[in-house]
Design a protein around this motif. Structure first.
Motif, PDB file in Angstrom:
ATOM      1  N   SER A   1      27.289  -8.166 -12.413  1.00 16.63           N
ATOM      2  CA  SER A   1      27.840  -7.968 -13.706  1.00 16.63           C
ATOM      3  C   SER A   1      26.791  -8.575 -14.678  1.00 16.63           C
ATOM      4  O   SER A   1      26.798  -8.085 -15.836  1.00 16.63           O
ATOM      5  CB  SER A   1      29.160  -8.892 -13.748  1.00 16.63           C
ATOM      6  OG  SER A   1      29.000 -10.110 -13.441  1.00 16.63           O
ATOM      7  N   TYR A   2      26.025  -9.499 -14.406  1.00 18.89           N
ATOM      8  CA  TYR A   2      24.904 -10.199 -15.423  1.00 18.89           C
ATOM      9  C   TYR A   2      23.868  -9.108 -15.668  1.00 18.89           C
ATOM     10  O   TYR A   2      22.917  -9.540 -16.568  1.00 18.89           O
ATOM     11  CB  TYR A   2      24.546 -11.447 -14.913  1.00 18.89           C
ATOM     12  CG  TYR A   2      24.070 -11.663 -13.464  1.00 18.89           C
ATOM     13  CD1 TYR A   2      23.078 -11.217 -12.987  1.00 18.89           C
ATOM     14  CD2 TYR A   2      25.200 -12.153 -12.473  1.00 18.89           C
ATOM     15  CE1 TYR A   2      22.552 -11.297 -11.826  1.00 18.89           C
ATOM     16  CE2 TYR A   2      24.528 -12.403 -11.254  1.00 18.89           C
ATOM     17  CZ  TYR A   2      23.263 -11.911 -10.690  1.00 18.89           C
ATOM     18  OH  TYR A   2      23.238 -11.876  -9.421  1.00 18.89           O
ATOM     19  N   ASN A   3      23.960  -8.188 -14.914  1.00 18.26           N
ATOM     20  CA  ASN A   3      22.605  -7.092 -15.147  1.00 18.26           C
ATOM     21  C   ASN A   3      23.172  -5.843 -15.780  1.00 18.26           C
ATOM     22  O   ASN A   3      22.487  -4.911 -15.850  1.00 18.26           O
ATOM     23  CB  ASN A   3      21.885  -6.819 -13.803  1.00 18.26           C
ATOM     24  CG  ASN A   3      21.104  -7.864 -13.223  1.00 18.26           C
ATOM     25  OD1 ASN A   3      20.580  -8.886 -14.190  1.00 18.26           O
ATOM     26  ND2 ASN A   3      20.578  -7.984 -12.056  1.00 18.26           N
ATOM     27  N   LEU A   4      24.298  -5.775 -15.967  1.00 16.90           N
ATOM     28  CA  LEU A   4      24.924  -4.654 -16.543  1.00 16.90           C
ATOM     29  C   LEU A   4      24.596  -3.958 -17.824  1.00 16.90           C
ATOM     30  O   LEU A   4      24.193  -2.797 -17.988  1.00 16.90           O
ATOM     31  CB  LEU A   4      26.449  -4.657 -16.615  1.00 16.90           C
ATOM     32  CG  LEU A   4      27.346  -4.588 -15.489  1.00 16.90           C
ATOM     33  CD1 LEU A   4      28.821  -5.215 -15.775  1.00 16.90           C
ATOM     34  CD2 LEU A   4      27.155  -3.613 -14.614  1.00 16.90           C
ATOM     35  N   ARG A   5      24.171  -4.869 -18.818  1.00 15.55           N
ATOM     36  CA  ARG A   5      23.572  -4.724 -20.157  1.00 15.55           C
ATOM     37  C   ARG A   5      22.203  -4.024 -19.897  1.00 15.55           C
ATOM     38  O   ARG A   5      21.777  -3.174 -20.653  1.00 15.55           O
ATOM     39  CB  ARG A   5      23.844  -5.867 -20.959  1.00 15.55           C
ATOM     40  CG  ARG A   5      24.920  -5.836 -21.536  1.00 15.55           C
ATOM     41  CD  ARG A   5      25.303  -6.999 -22.622  1.00 15.55           C
ATOM     42  NE  ARG A   5      26.492  -7.330 -22.754  1.00 15.55           N
ATOM     43  CZ  ARG A   5      27.320  -6.680 -23.623  1.00 15.55           C
ATOM     44  NH1 ARG A   5      26.792  -5.316 -24.123  1.00 15.55           N
ATOM     45  NH2 ARG A   5      28.668  -6.961 -24.124  1.00 15.55           N
ATOM     46  N   MET A   6      21.449  -4.715 -19.144  1.00 15.59           N
ATOM     47  CA  MET A   6      20.183  -4.108 -18.879  1.00 15.59           C
ATOM     48  C   MET A   6      20.172  -2.931 -18.446  1.00 15.59           C
ATOM     49  O   MET A   6      19.542  -1.842 -18.772  1.00 15.59           O
ATOM     50  CB  MET A   6      19.215  -5.179 -17.784  1.00 15.59           C
ATOM     51  CG  MET A   6      17.981  -4.499 -17.639  1.00 15.59           C
ATOM     52  SD  MET A   6      17.396  -5.326 -15.845  1.00 15.59           S
ATOM     53  CE  MET A   6      17.559  -7.023 -16.062  1.00 15.59           C
ATOM     54  N   ALA A   7      21.053  -2.586 -17.342  1.00 13.92           N
ATOM     55  CA  ALA A   7      21.374  -1.035 -16.818  1.00 13.92           C
ATOM     56  C   ALA A   7      21.509  -0.309 -17.903  1.00 13.92           C
ATOM     57  O   ALA A   7      21.110   1.096 -17.883  1.00 13.92           O
ATOM     58  CB  ALA A   7      22.132  -1.185 -15.786  1.00 13.92           C
TER      59      ALA A   7
ATOM     60  N   HIS B   1      31.972  -5.822  -4.081  1.00 12.57           N
ATOM     61  CA  HIS B   1      30.780  -4.896  -4.210  1.00 12.57           C
ATOM     62  C   HIS B   1      30.008  -5.525  -3.515  1.00 12.57           C
ATOM     63  O   HIS B   1      28.865  -4.889  -3.266  1.00 12.57           O
ATOM     64  CB  HIS B   1      30.905  -4.297  -5.640  1.00 12.57           C
ATOM     65  CG  HIS B   1      31.730  -3.474  -5.975  1.00 12.57           C
ATOM     66  ND1 HIS B   1      32.074  -2.181  -5.407  1.00 12.57           N
ATOM     67  CD2 HIS B   1      32.446  -3.628  -7.234  1.00 12.57           C
ATOM     68  CE1 HIS B   1      33.250  -1.966  -6.017  1.00 12.57           C
ATOM     69  NE2 HIS B   1      33.167  -2.523  -7.099  1.00 12.57           N
ATOM     70  N   ARG B   2      30.275  -6.920  -2.895  1.00 14.10           N
ATOM     71  CA  ARG B   2      29.125  -7.435  -2.305  1.00 14.10           C
ATOM     72  C   ARG B   2      27.699  -7.901  -3.248  1.00 14.10           C
ATOM     73  O   ARG B   2      26.683  -7.772  -2.655  1.00 14.10           O
ATOM     74  CB  ARG B   2      28.304  -6.550  -1.208  1.00 14.10           C
ATOM     75  CG  ARG B   2      29.505  -6.226   0.063  1.00 14.10           C
ATOM     76  CD  ARG B   2      30.385  -7.376   0.302  1.00 14.10           C
ATOM     77  NE  ARG B   2      31.300  -7.063   1.147  1.00 14.10           N
ATOM     78  CZ  ARG B   2      32.438  -7.749   1.393  1.00 14.10           C
ATOM     79  NH1 ARG B   2      32.822  -8.873   1.069  1.00 14.10           N
ATOM     80  NH2 ARG B   2      33.232  -7.177   2.641  1.00 14.10           N
ATOM     81  N   SER B   3      27.982  -7.920  -4.611  1.00 15.10           N
ATOM     82  CA  SER B   3      26.845  -7.922  -5.468  1.00 15.10           C
ATOM     83  C   SER B   3      26.916  -9.359  -5.902  1.00 15.10           C
ATOM     84  O   SER B   3      26.044  -9.808  -6.697  1.00 15.10           O
ATOM     85  CB  SER B   3      26.951  -6.875  -6.595  1.00 15.10           C
ATOM     86  OG  SER B   3      28.184  -7.357  -7.458  1.00 15.10           O
TER      87      SER B   3
ATOM     88  N   HIS C   1      32.893 -11.441 -18.504  1.00 18.14           N
ATOM     89  CA  HIS C   1      31.734 -11.282 -17.974  1.00 18.14           C
ATOM     90  C   HIS C   1      31.188  -9.656 -18.097  1.00 18.14           C
ATOM     91  O   HIS C   1      30.591  -9.068 -17.047  1.00 18.14           O
ATOM     92  CB  HIS C   1      31.623 -11.636 -16.372  1.00 18.14           C
ATOM     93  CG  HIS C   1      32.199 -12.756 -16.089  1.00 18.14           C
ATOM     94  ND1 HIS C   1      31.371 -13.980 -16.830  1.00 18.14           N
ATOM     95  CD2 HIS C   1      33.028 -13.258 -15.339  1.00 18.14           C
ATOM     96  CE1 HIS C   1      32.110 -15.082 -16.552  1.00 18.14           C
ATOM     97  NE2 HIS C   1      33.171 -14.715 -15.547  1.00 18.14           N
ATOM     98  N   ASP C   2      31.196  -9.122 -19.315  1.00 13.40           N
ATOM     99  CA  ASP C   2      30.843  -7.891 -19.624  1.00 13.40           C
ATOM    100  C   ASP C   2      31.366  -6.807 -18.493  1.00 13.40           C
ATOM    101  O   ASP C   2      30.537  -5.831 -18.483  1.00 13.40           O
ATOM    102  CB  ASP C   2      29.189  -7.805 -19.590  1.00 13.40           C
ATOM    103  CG  ASP C   2      28.606  -8.380 -20.560  1.00 13.40           C
ATOM    104  OD1 ASP C   2      29.142  -8.593 -21.734  1.00 13.40           O
ATOM    105  OD2 ASP C   2      27.456  -9.164 -20.295  1.00 13.40           O
TER     106      ASP C   2
ATOM    107  N   LYS D   1      28.248 -17.891 -13.615  1.00  6.30           N
ATOM    108  CA  LYS D   1      29.442 -17.276 -14.168  1.00  6.30           C
ATOM    109  C   LYS D   1      30.521 -17.922 -13.463  1.00  6.30           C
ATOM    110  O   LYS D   1      31.637 -18.028 -14.226  1.00  6.30           O
ATOM    111  CB  LYS D   1      29.358 -15.825 -13.553  1.00  6.30           C
ATOM    112  CG  LYS D   1      28.228 -14.974 -14.061  1.00  6.30           C
ATOM    113  CD  LYS D   1      28.580 -14.535 -15.616  1.00  6.30           C
ATOM    114  CE  LYS D   1      27.336 -13.550 -16.337  1.00  6.30           C
ATOM    115  NZ  LYS D   1      27.623 -13.116 -17.395  1.00  6.30           N
ATOM    116  N   VAL D   2      30.658 -18.510 -12.549  1.00  8.71           N
ATOM    117  CA  VAL D   2      31.589 -19.242 -11.833  1.00  8.71           C
ATOM    118  C   VAL D   2      31.979 -20.190 -12.527  1.00  8.71           C
ATOM    119  O   VAL D   2      33.143 -20.609 -12.809  1.00  8.71           O
ATOM    120  CB  VAL D   2      31.398 -19.427 -10.382  1.00  8.71           C
ATOM    121  CG1 VAL D   2      32.538 -20.339  -9.633  1.00  8.71           C
ATOM    122  CG2 VAL D   2      31.222 -18.084  -9.423  1.00  8.71           C
ATOM    123  N   LEU D   3      30.946 -21.178 -12.712  1.00  5.71           N
ATOM    124  CA  LEU D   3      31.084 -22.487 -13.516  1.00  5.71           C
ATOM    125  C   LEU D   3      31.890 -21.894 -14.981  1.00  5.71           C
ATOM    126  O   LEU D   3      32.707 -22.902 -15.460  1.00  5.71           O
ATOM    127  CB  LEU D   3      29.732 -22.959 -13.704  1.00  5.71           C
ATOM    128  CG  LEU D   3      29.780 -24.668 -14.249  1.00  5.71           C
ATOM    129  CD1 LEU D   3      30.697 -25.416 -13.786  1.00  5.71           C
ATOM    130  CD2 LEU D   3      28.320 -24.901 -14.591  1.00  5.71           C
TER     131      LEU D   3
END
Length: 350
Positions: free
Chosen positions: A295-301, A90-92, A279-280, A44-46
């Motif tokens: 953020s990369y797991n938001l859609r799954m959740a 959020h330390r995630s 990033h969603d 995501k940073v890249l």
């Protein structure tokens, strides 16, 4: 206010009396939602760094008539910087606190956004989402507050809400709240002062260099206008996430944390290129259920939340200027007993 809006408002109040607990929703989510993935985080940073560099390259080579498109792209890519900083807050983003703090400061530095100031106040928003007179993200203006203000301040409220000026909301919010360490508890003031010093030092070095090498127009072209686009998205995301004619702000005595996060948080779909660059962050309901979800797991959740808690969710919407017109036409003043009221209806009833 329409009958359907009032009914929706009352229905949400009834939901607020539910015995549903936030921990019930968190327990229903797949464990994978909470797993941090170093490769995904740094990808995501890249992506953001690459897209911001591409944006600035386009500003260098674009003819004058394509500059607006380049500003929009670059500012949207810069918003991705903020979302990464959001994960860090959020330390995630990473398991080590110092990594979160370092990346958070570096990634928010070009945005002139003090990391710890925002982190502390944003966590307060999560603890009091859509709680009347407490939520500090986008608190509606009550009729009582409006009536207690002088004519000049009342004019300012009307100009801001009626004339489509929502997009400067995050600039005002940041300027008023994030640079004033006296607003924070003593235990947090040292951290806030450090974050303010970081962005002030960045501006003190970067801005004179930019002006010296490219002139005032270069400062406007390469920093100010992309920064304004970034704040357009910041303000828009914040407003749409928790504001609609039928989304209530509830008094503490009736407030239910779980219901506030499910029903008071609005999922809005944006164009795919915006969702990728940002990033969603628009998939916002899971983030309010647990800030530990990267953020990369938001859609799954969100898929799990829709499957298990659909009854409590607010209707989804799609970003458009007609949506923003509806919000800014109707969501002017707020009454605890009946919800939002437009200035037109307010003055008609006087």
């Amino acid at each position: 206010m329409t009958t359907s809006t009032i009914e929706s408002h009352e229905s949400a109040h009834e939901l607020g009396n539910s015995d549903l607990k936030l921990k019930d929703i968190i327990k229903s989510l797949p464990r994978e939602c909470f797993e941090q993935n170093r490769r995904k985080a740094w990808t995501k940073v890249l992506l953001s760094v690459s897209m911001v560099c591409l944006g600035y390259f386009s500003l260098i080579i674009a003819p004058w008539f394509l500059l607006p498109l380049a500003w929009i792209f670059t500012g949207t890519a810069l918003t991705g910087f903020f979302v990464i900083g959001h994960d860090c807050a959020h330390r995630s983003f990473a398991k080590r606190r110092w990594v979160n703090d370092l990346v958070g400061h570096l990634i928010m530095m070009p945005l002139i956004y003090p990391f710890h100031s925002w982190r502390i106040q944003h966590n307060y928003h999560h603890a009091h989402t859509n709680k009347l007179d407490e939520d500090n993200a986008w608190q509606p203006i009550s009729t009582t507050l409006y009536e207690s203000c002088g004519k000049i301040k009342q004019w300012g409220f009307k100009a801001f809400l009626r004339y489509r000026l929502w997009w400067i909301g995050s600039i005002i919010h940041c300027g008023v709240l994030h640079f004033n360490w006296s607003l924070f508890q003593k235990k947090d003031q040292a951290s806030v002062k450090f974050s303010v010093a970081v962005v002030v030092l960045f501006a003190a070095i970067a801005f004179p260099i930019l002006i010296a090498t490219t002139g005032i127009w270069g400062f406007v072209k390469f920093w100010l206008l992309p920064w304004l686009v970034y704040h357009f998205w910041m303000s828009t995301f914040t407003l749409v996430h928790h504001t609609a004619p039928d989304v209530p702000f509830v008094a503490e005595s009736k407030w239910n944390q779980a219901i506030a996060q499910l029903n008071g948080t609005v999922h809005c779909d944006y164009p795919s290129w915006v969702e990728i660059l940002c990033h969603d962050i628009n998939v916002h309901v899971p983030h309010h259920i647990s800030t530990a979800i990267p953020s990369y797991n938001l859609r799954m959740a969100y898929g799990s939340i829709k499957e298990n808690w659909q009854t409590y969710l607010h209707d989804e919407c799609r970003f458009s200027f007609s949506l923003m017109k509806r919000i800014t036409d109707q969501c002017h003043l707020y009454r605890a007993d009946s919800g939002y009221q437009s200035f037109k209806d307010y003055f008609a009833g006087r």
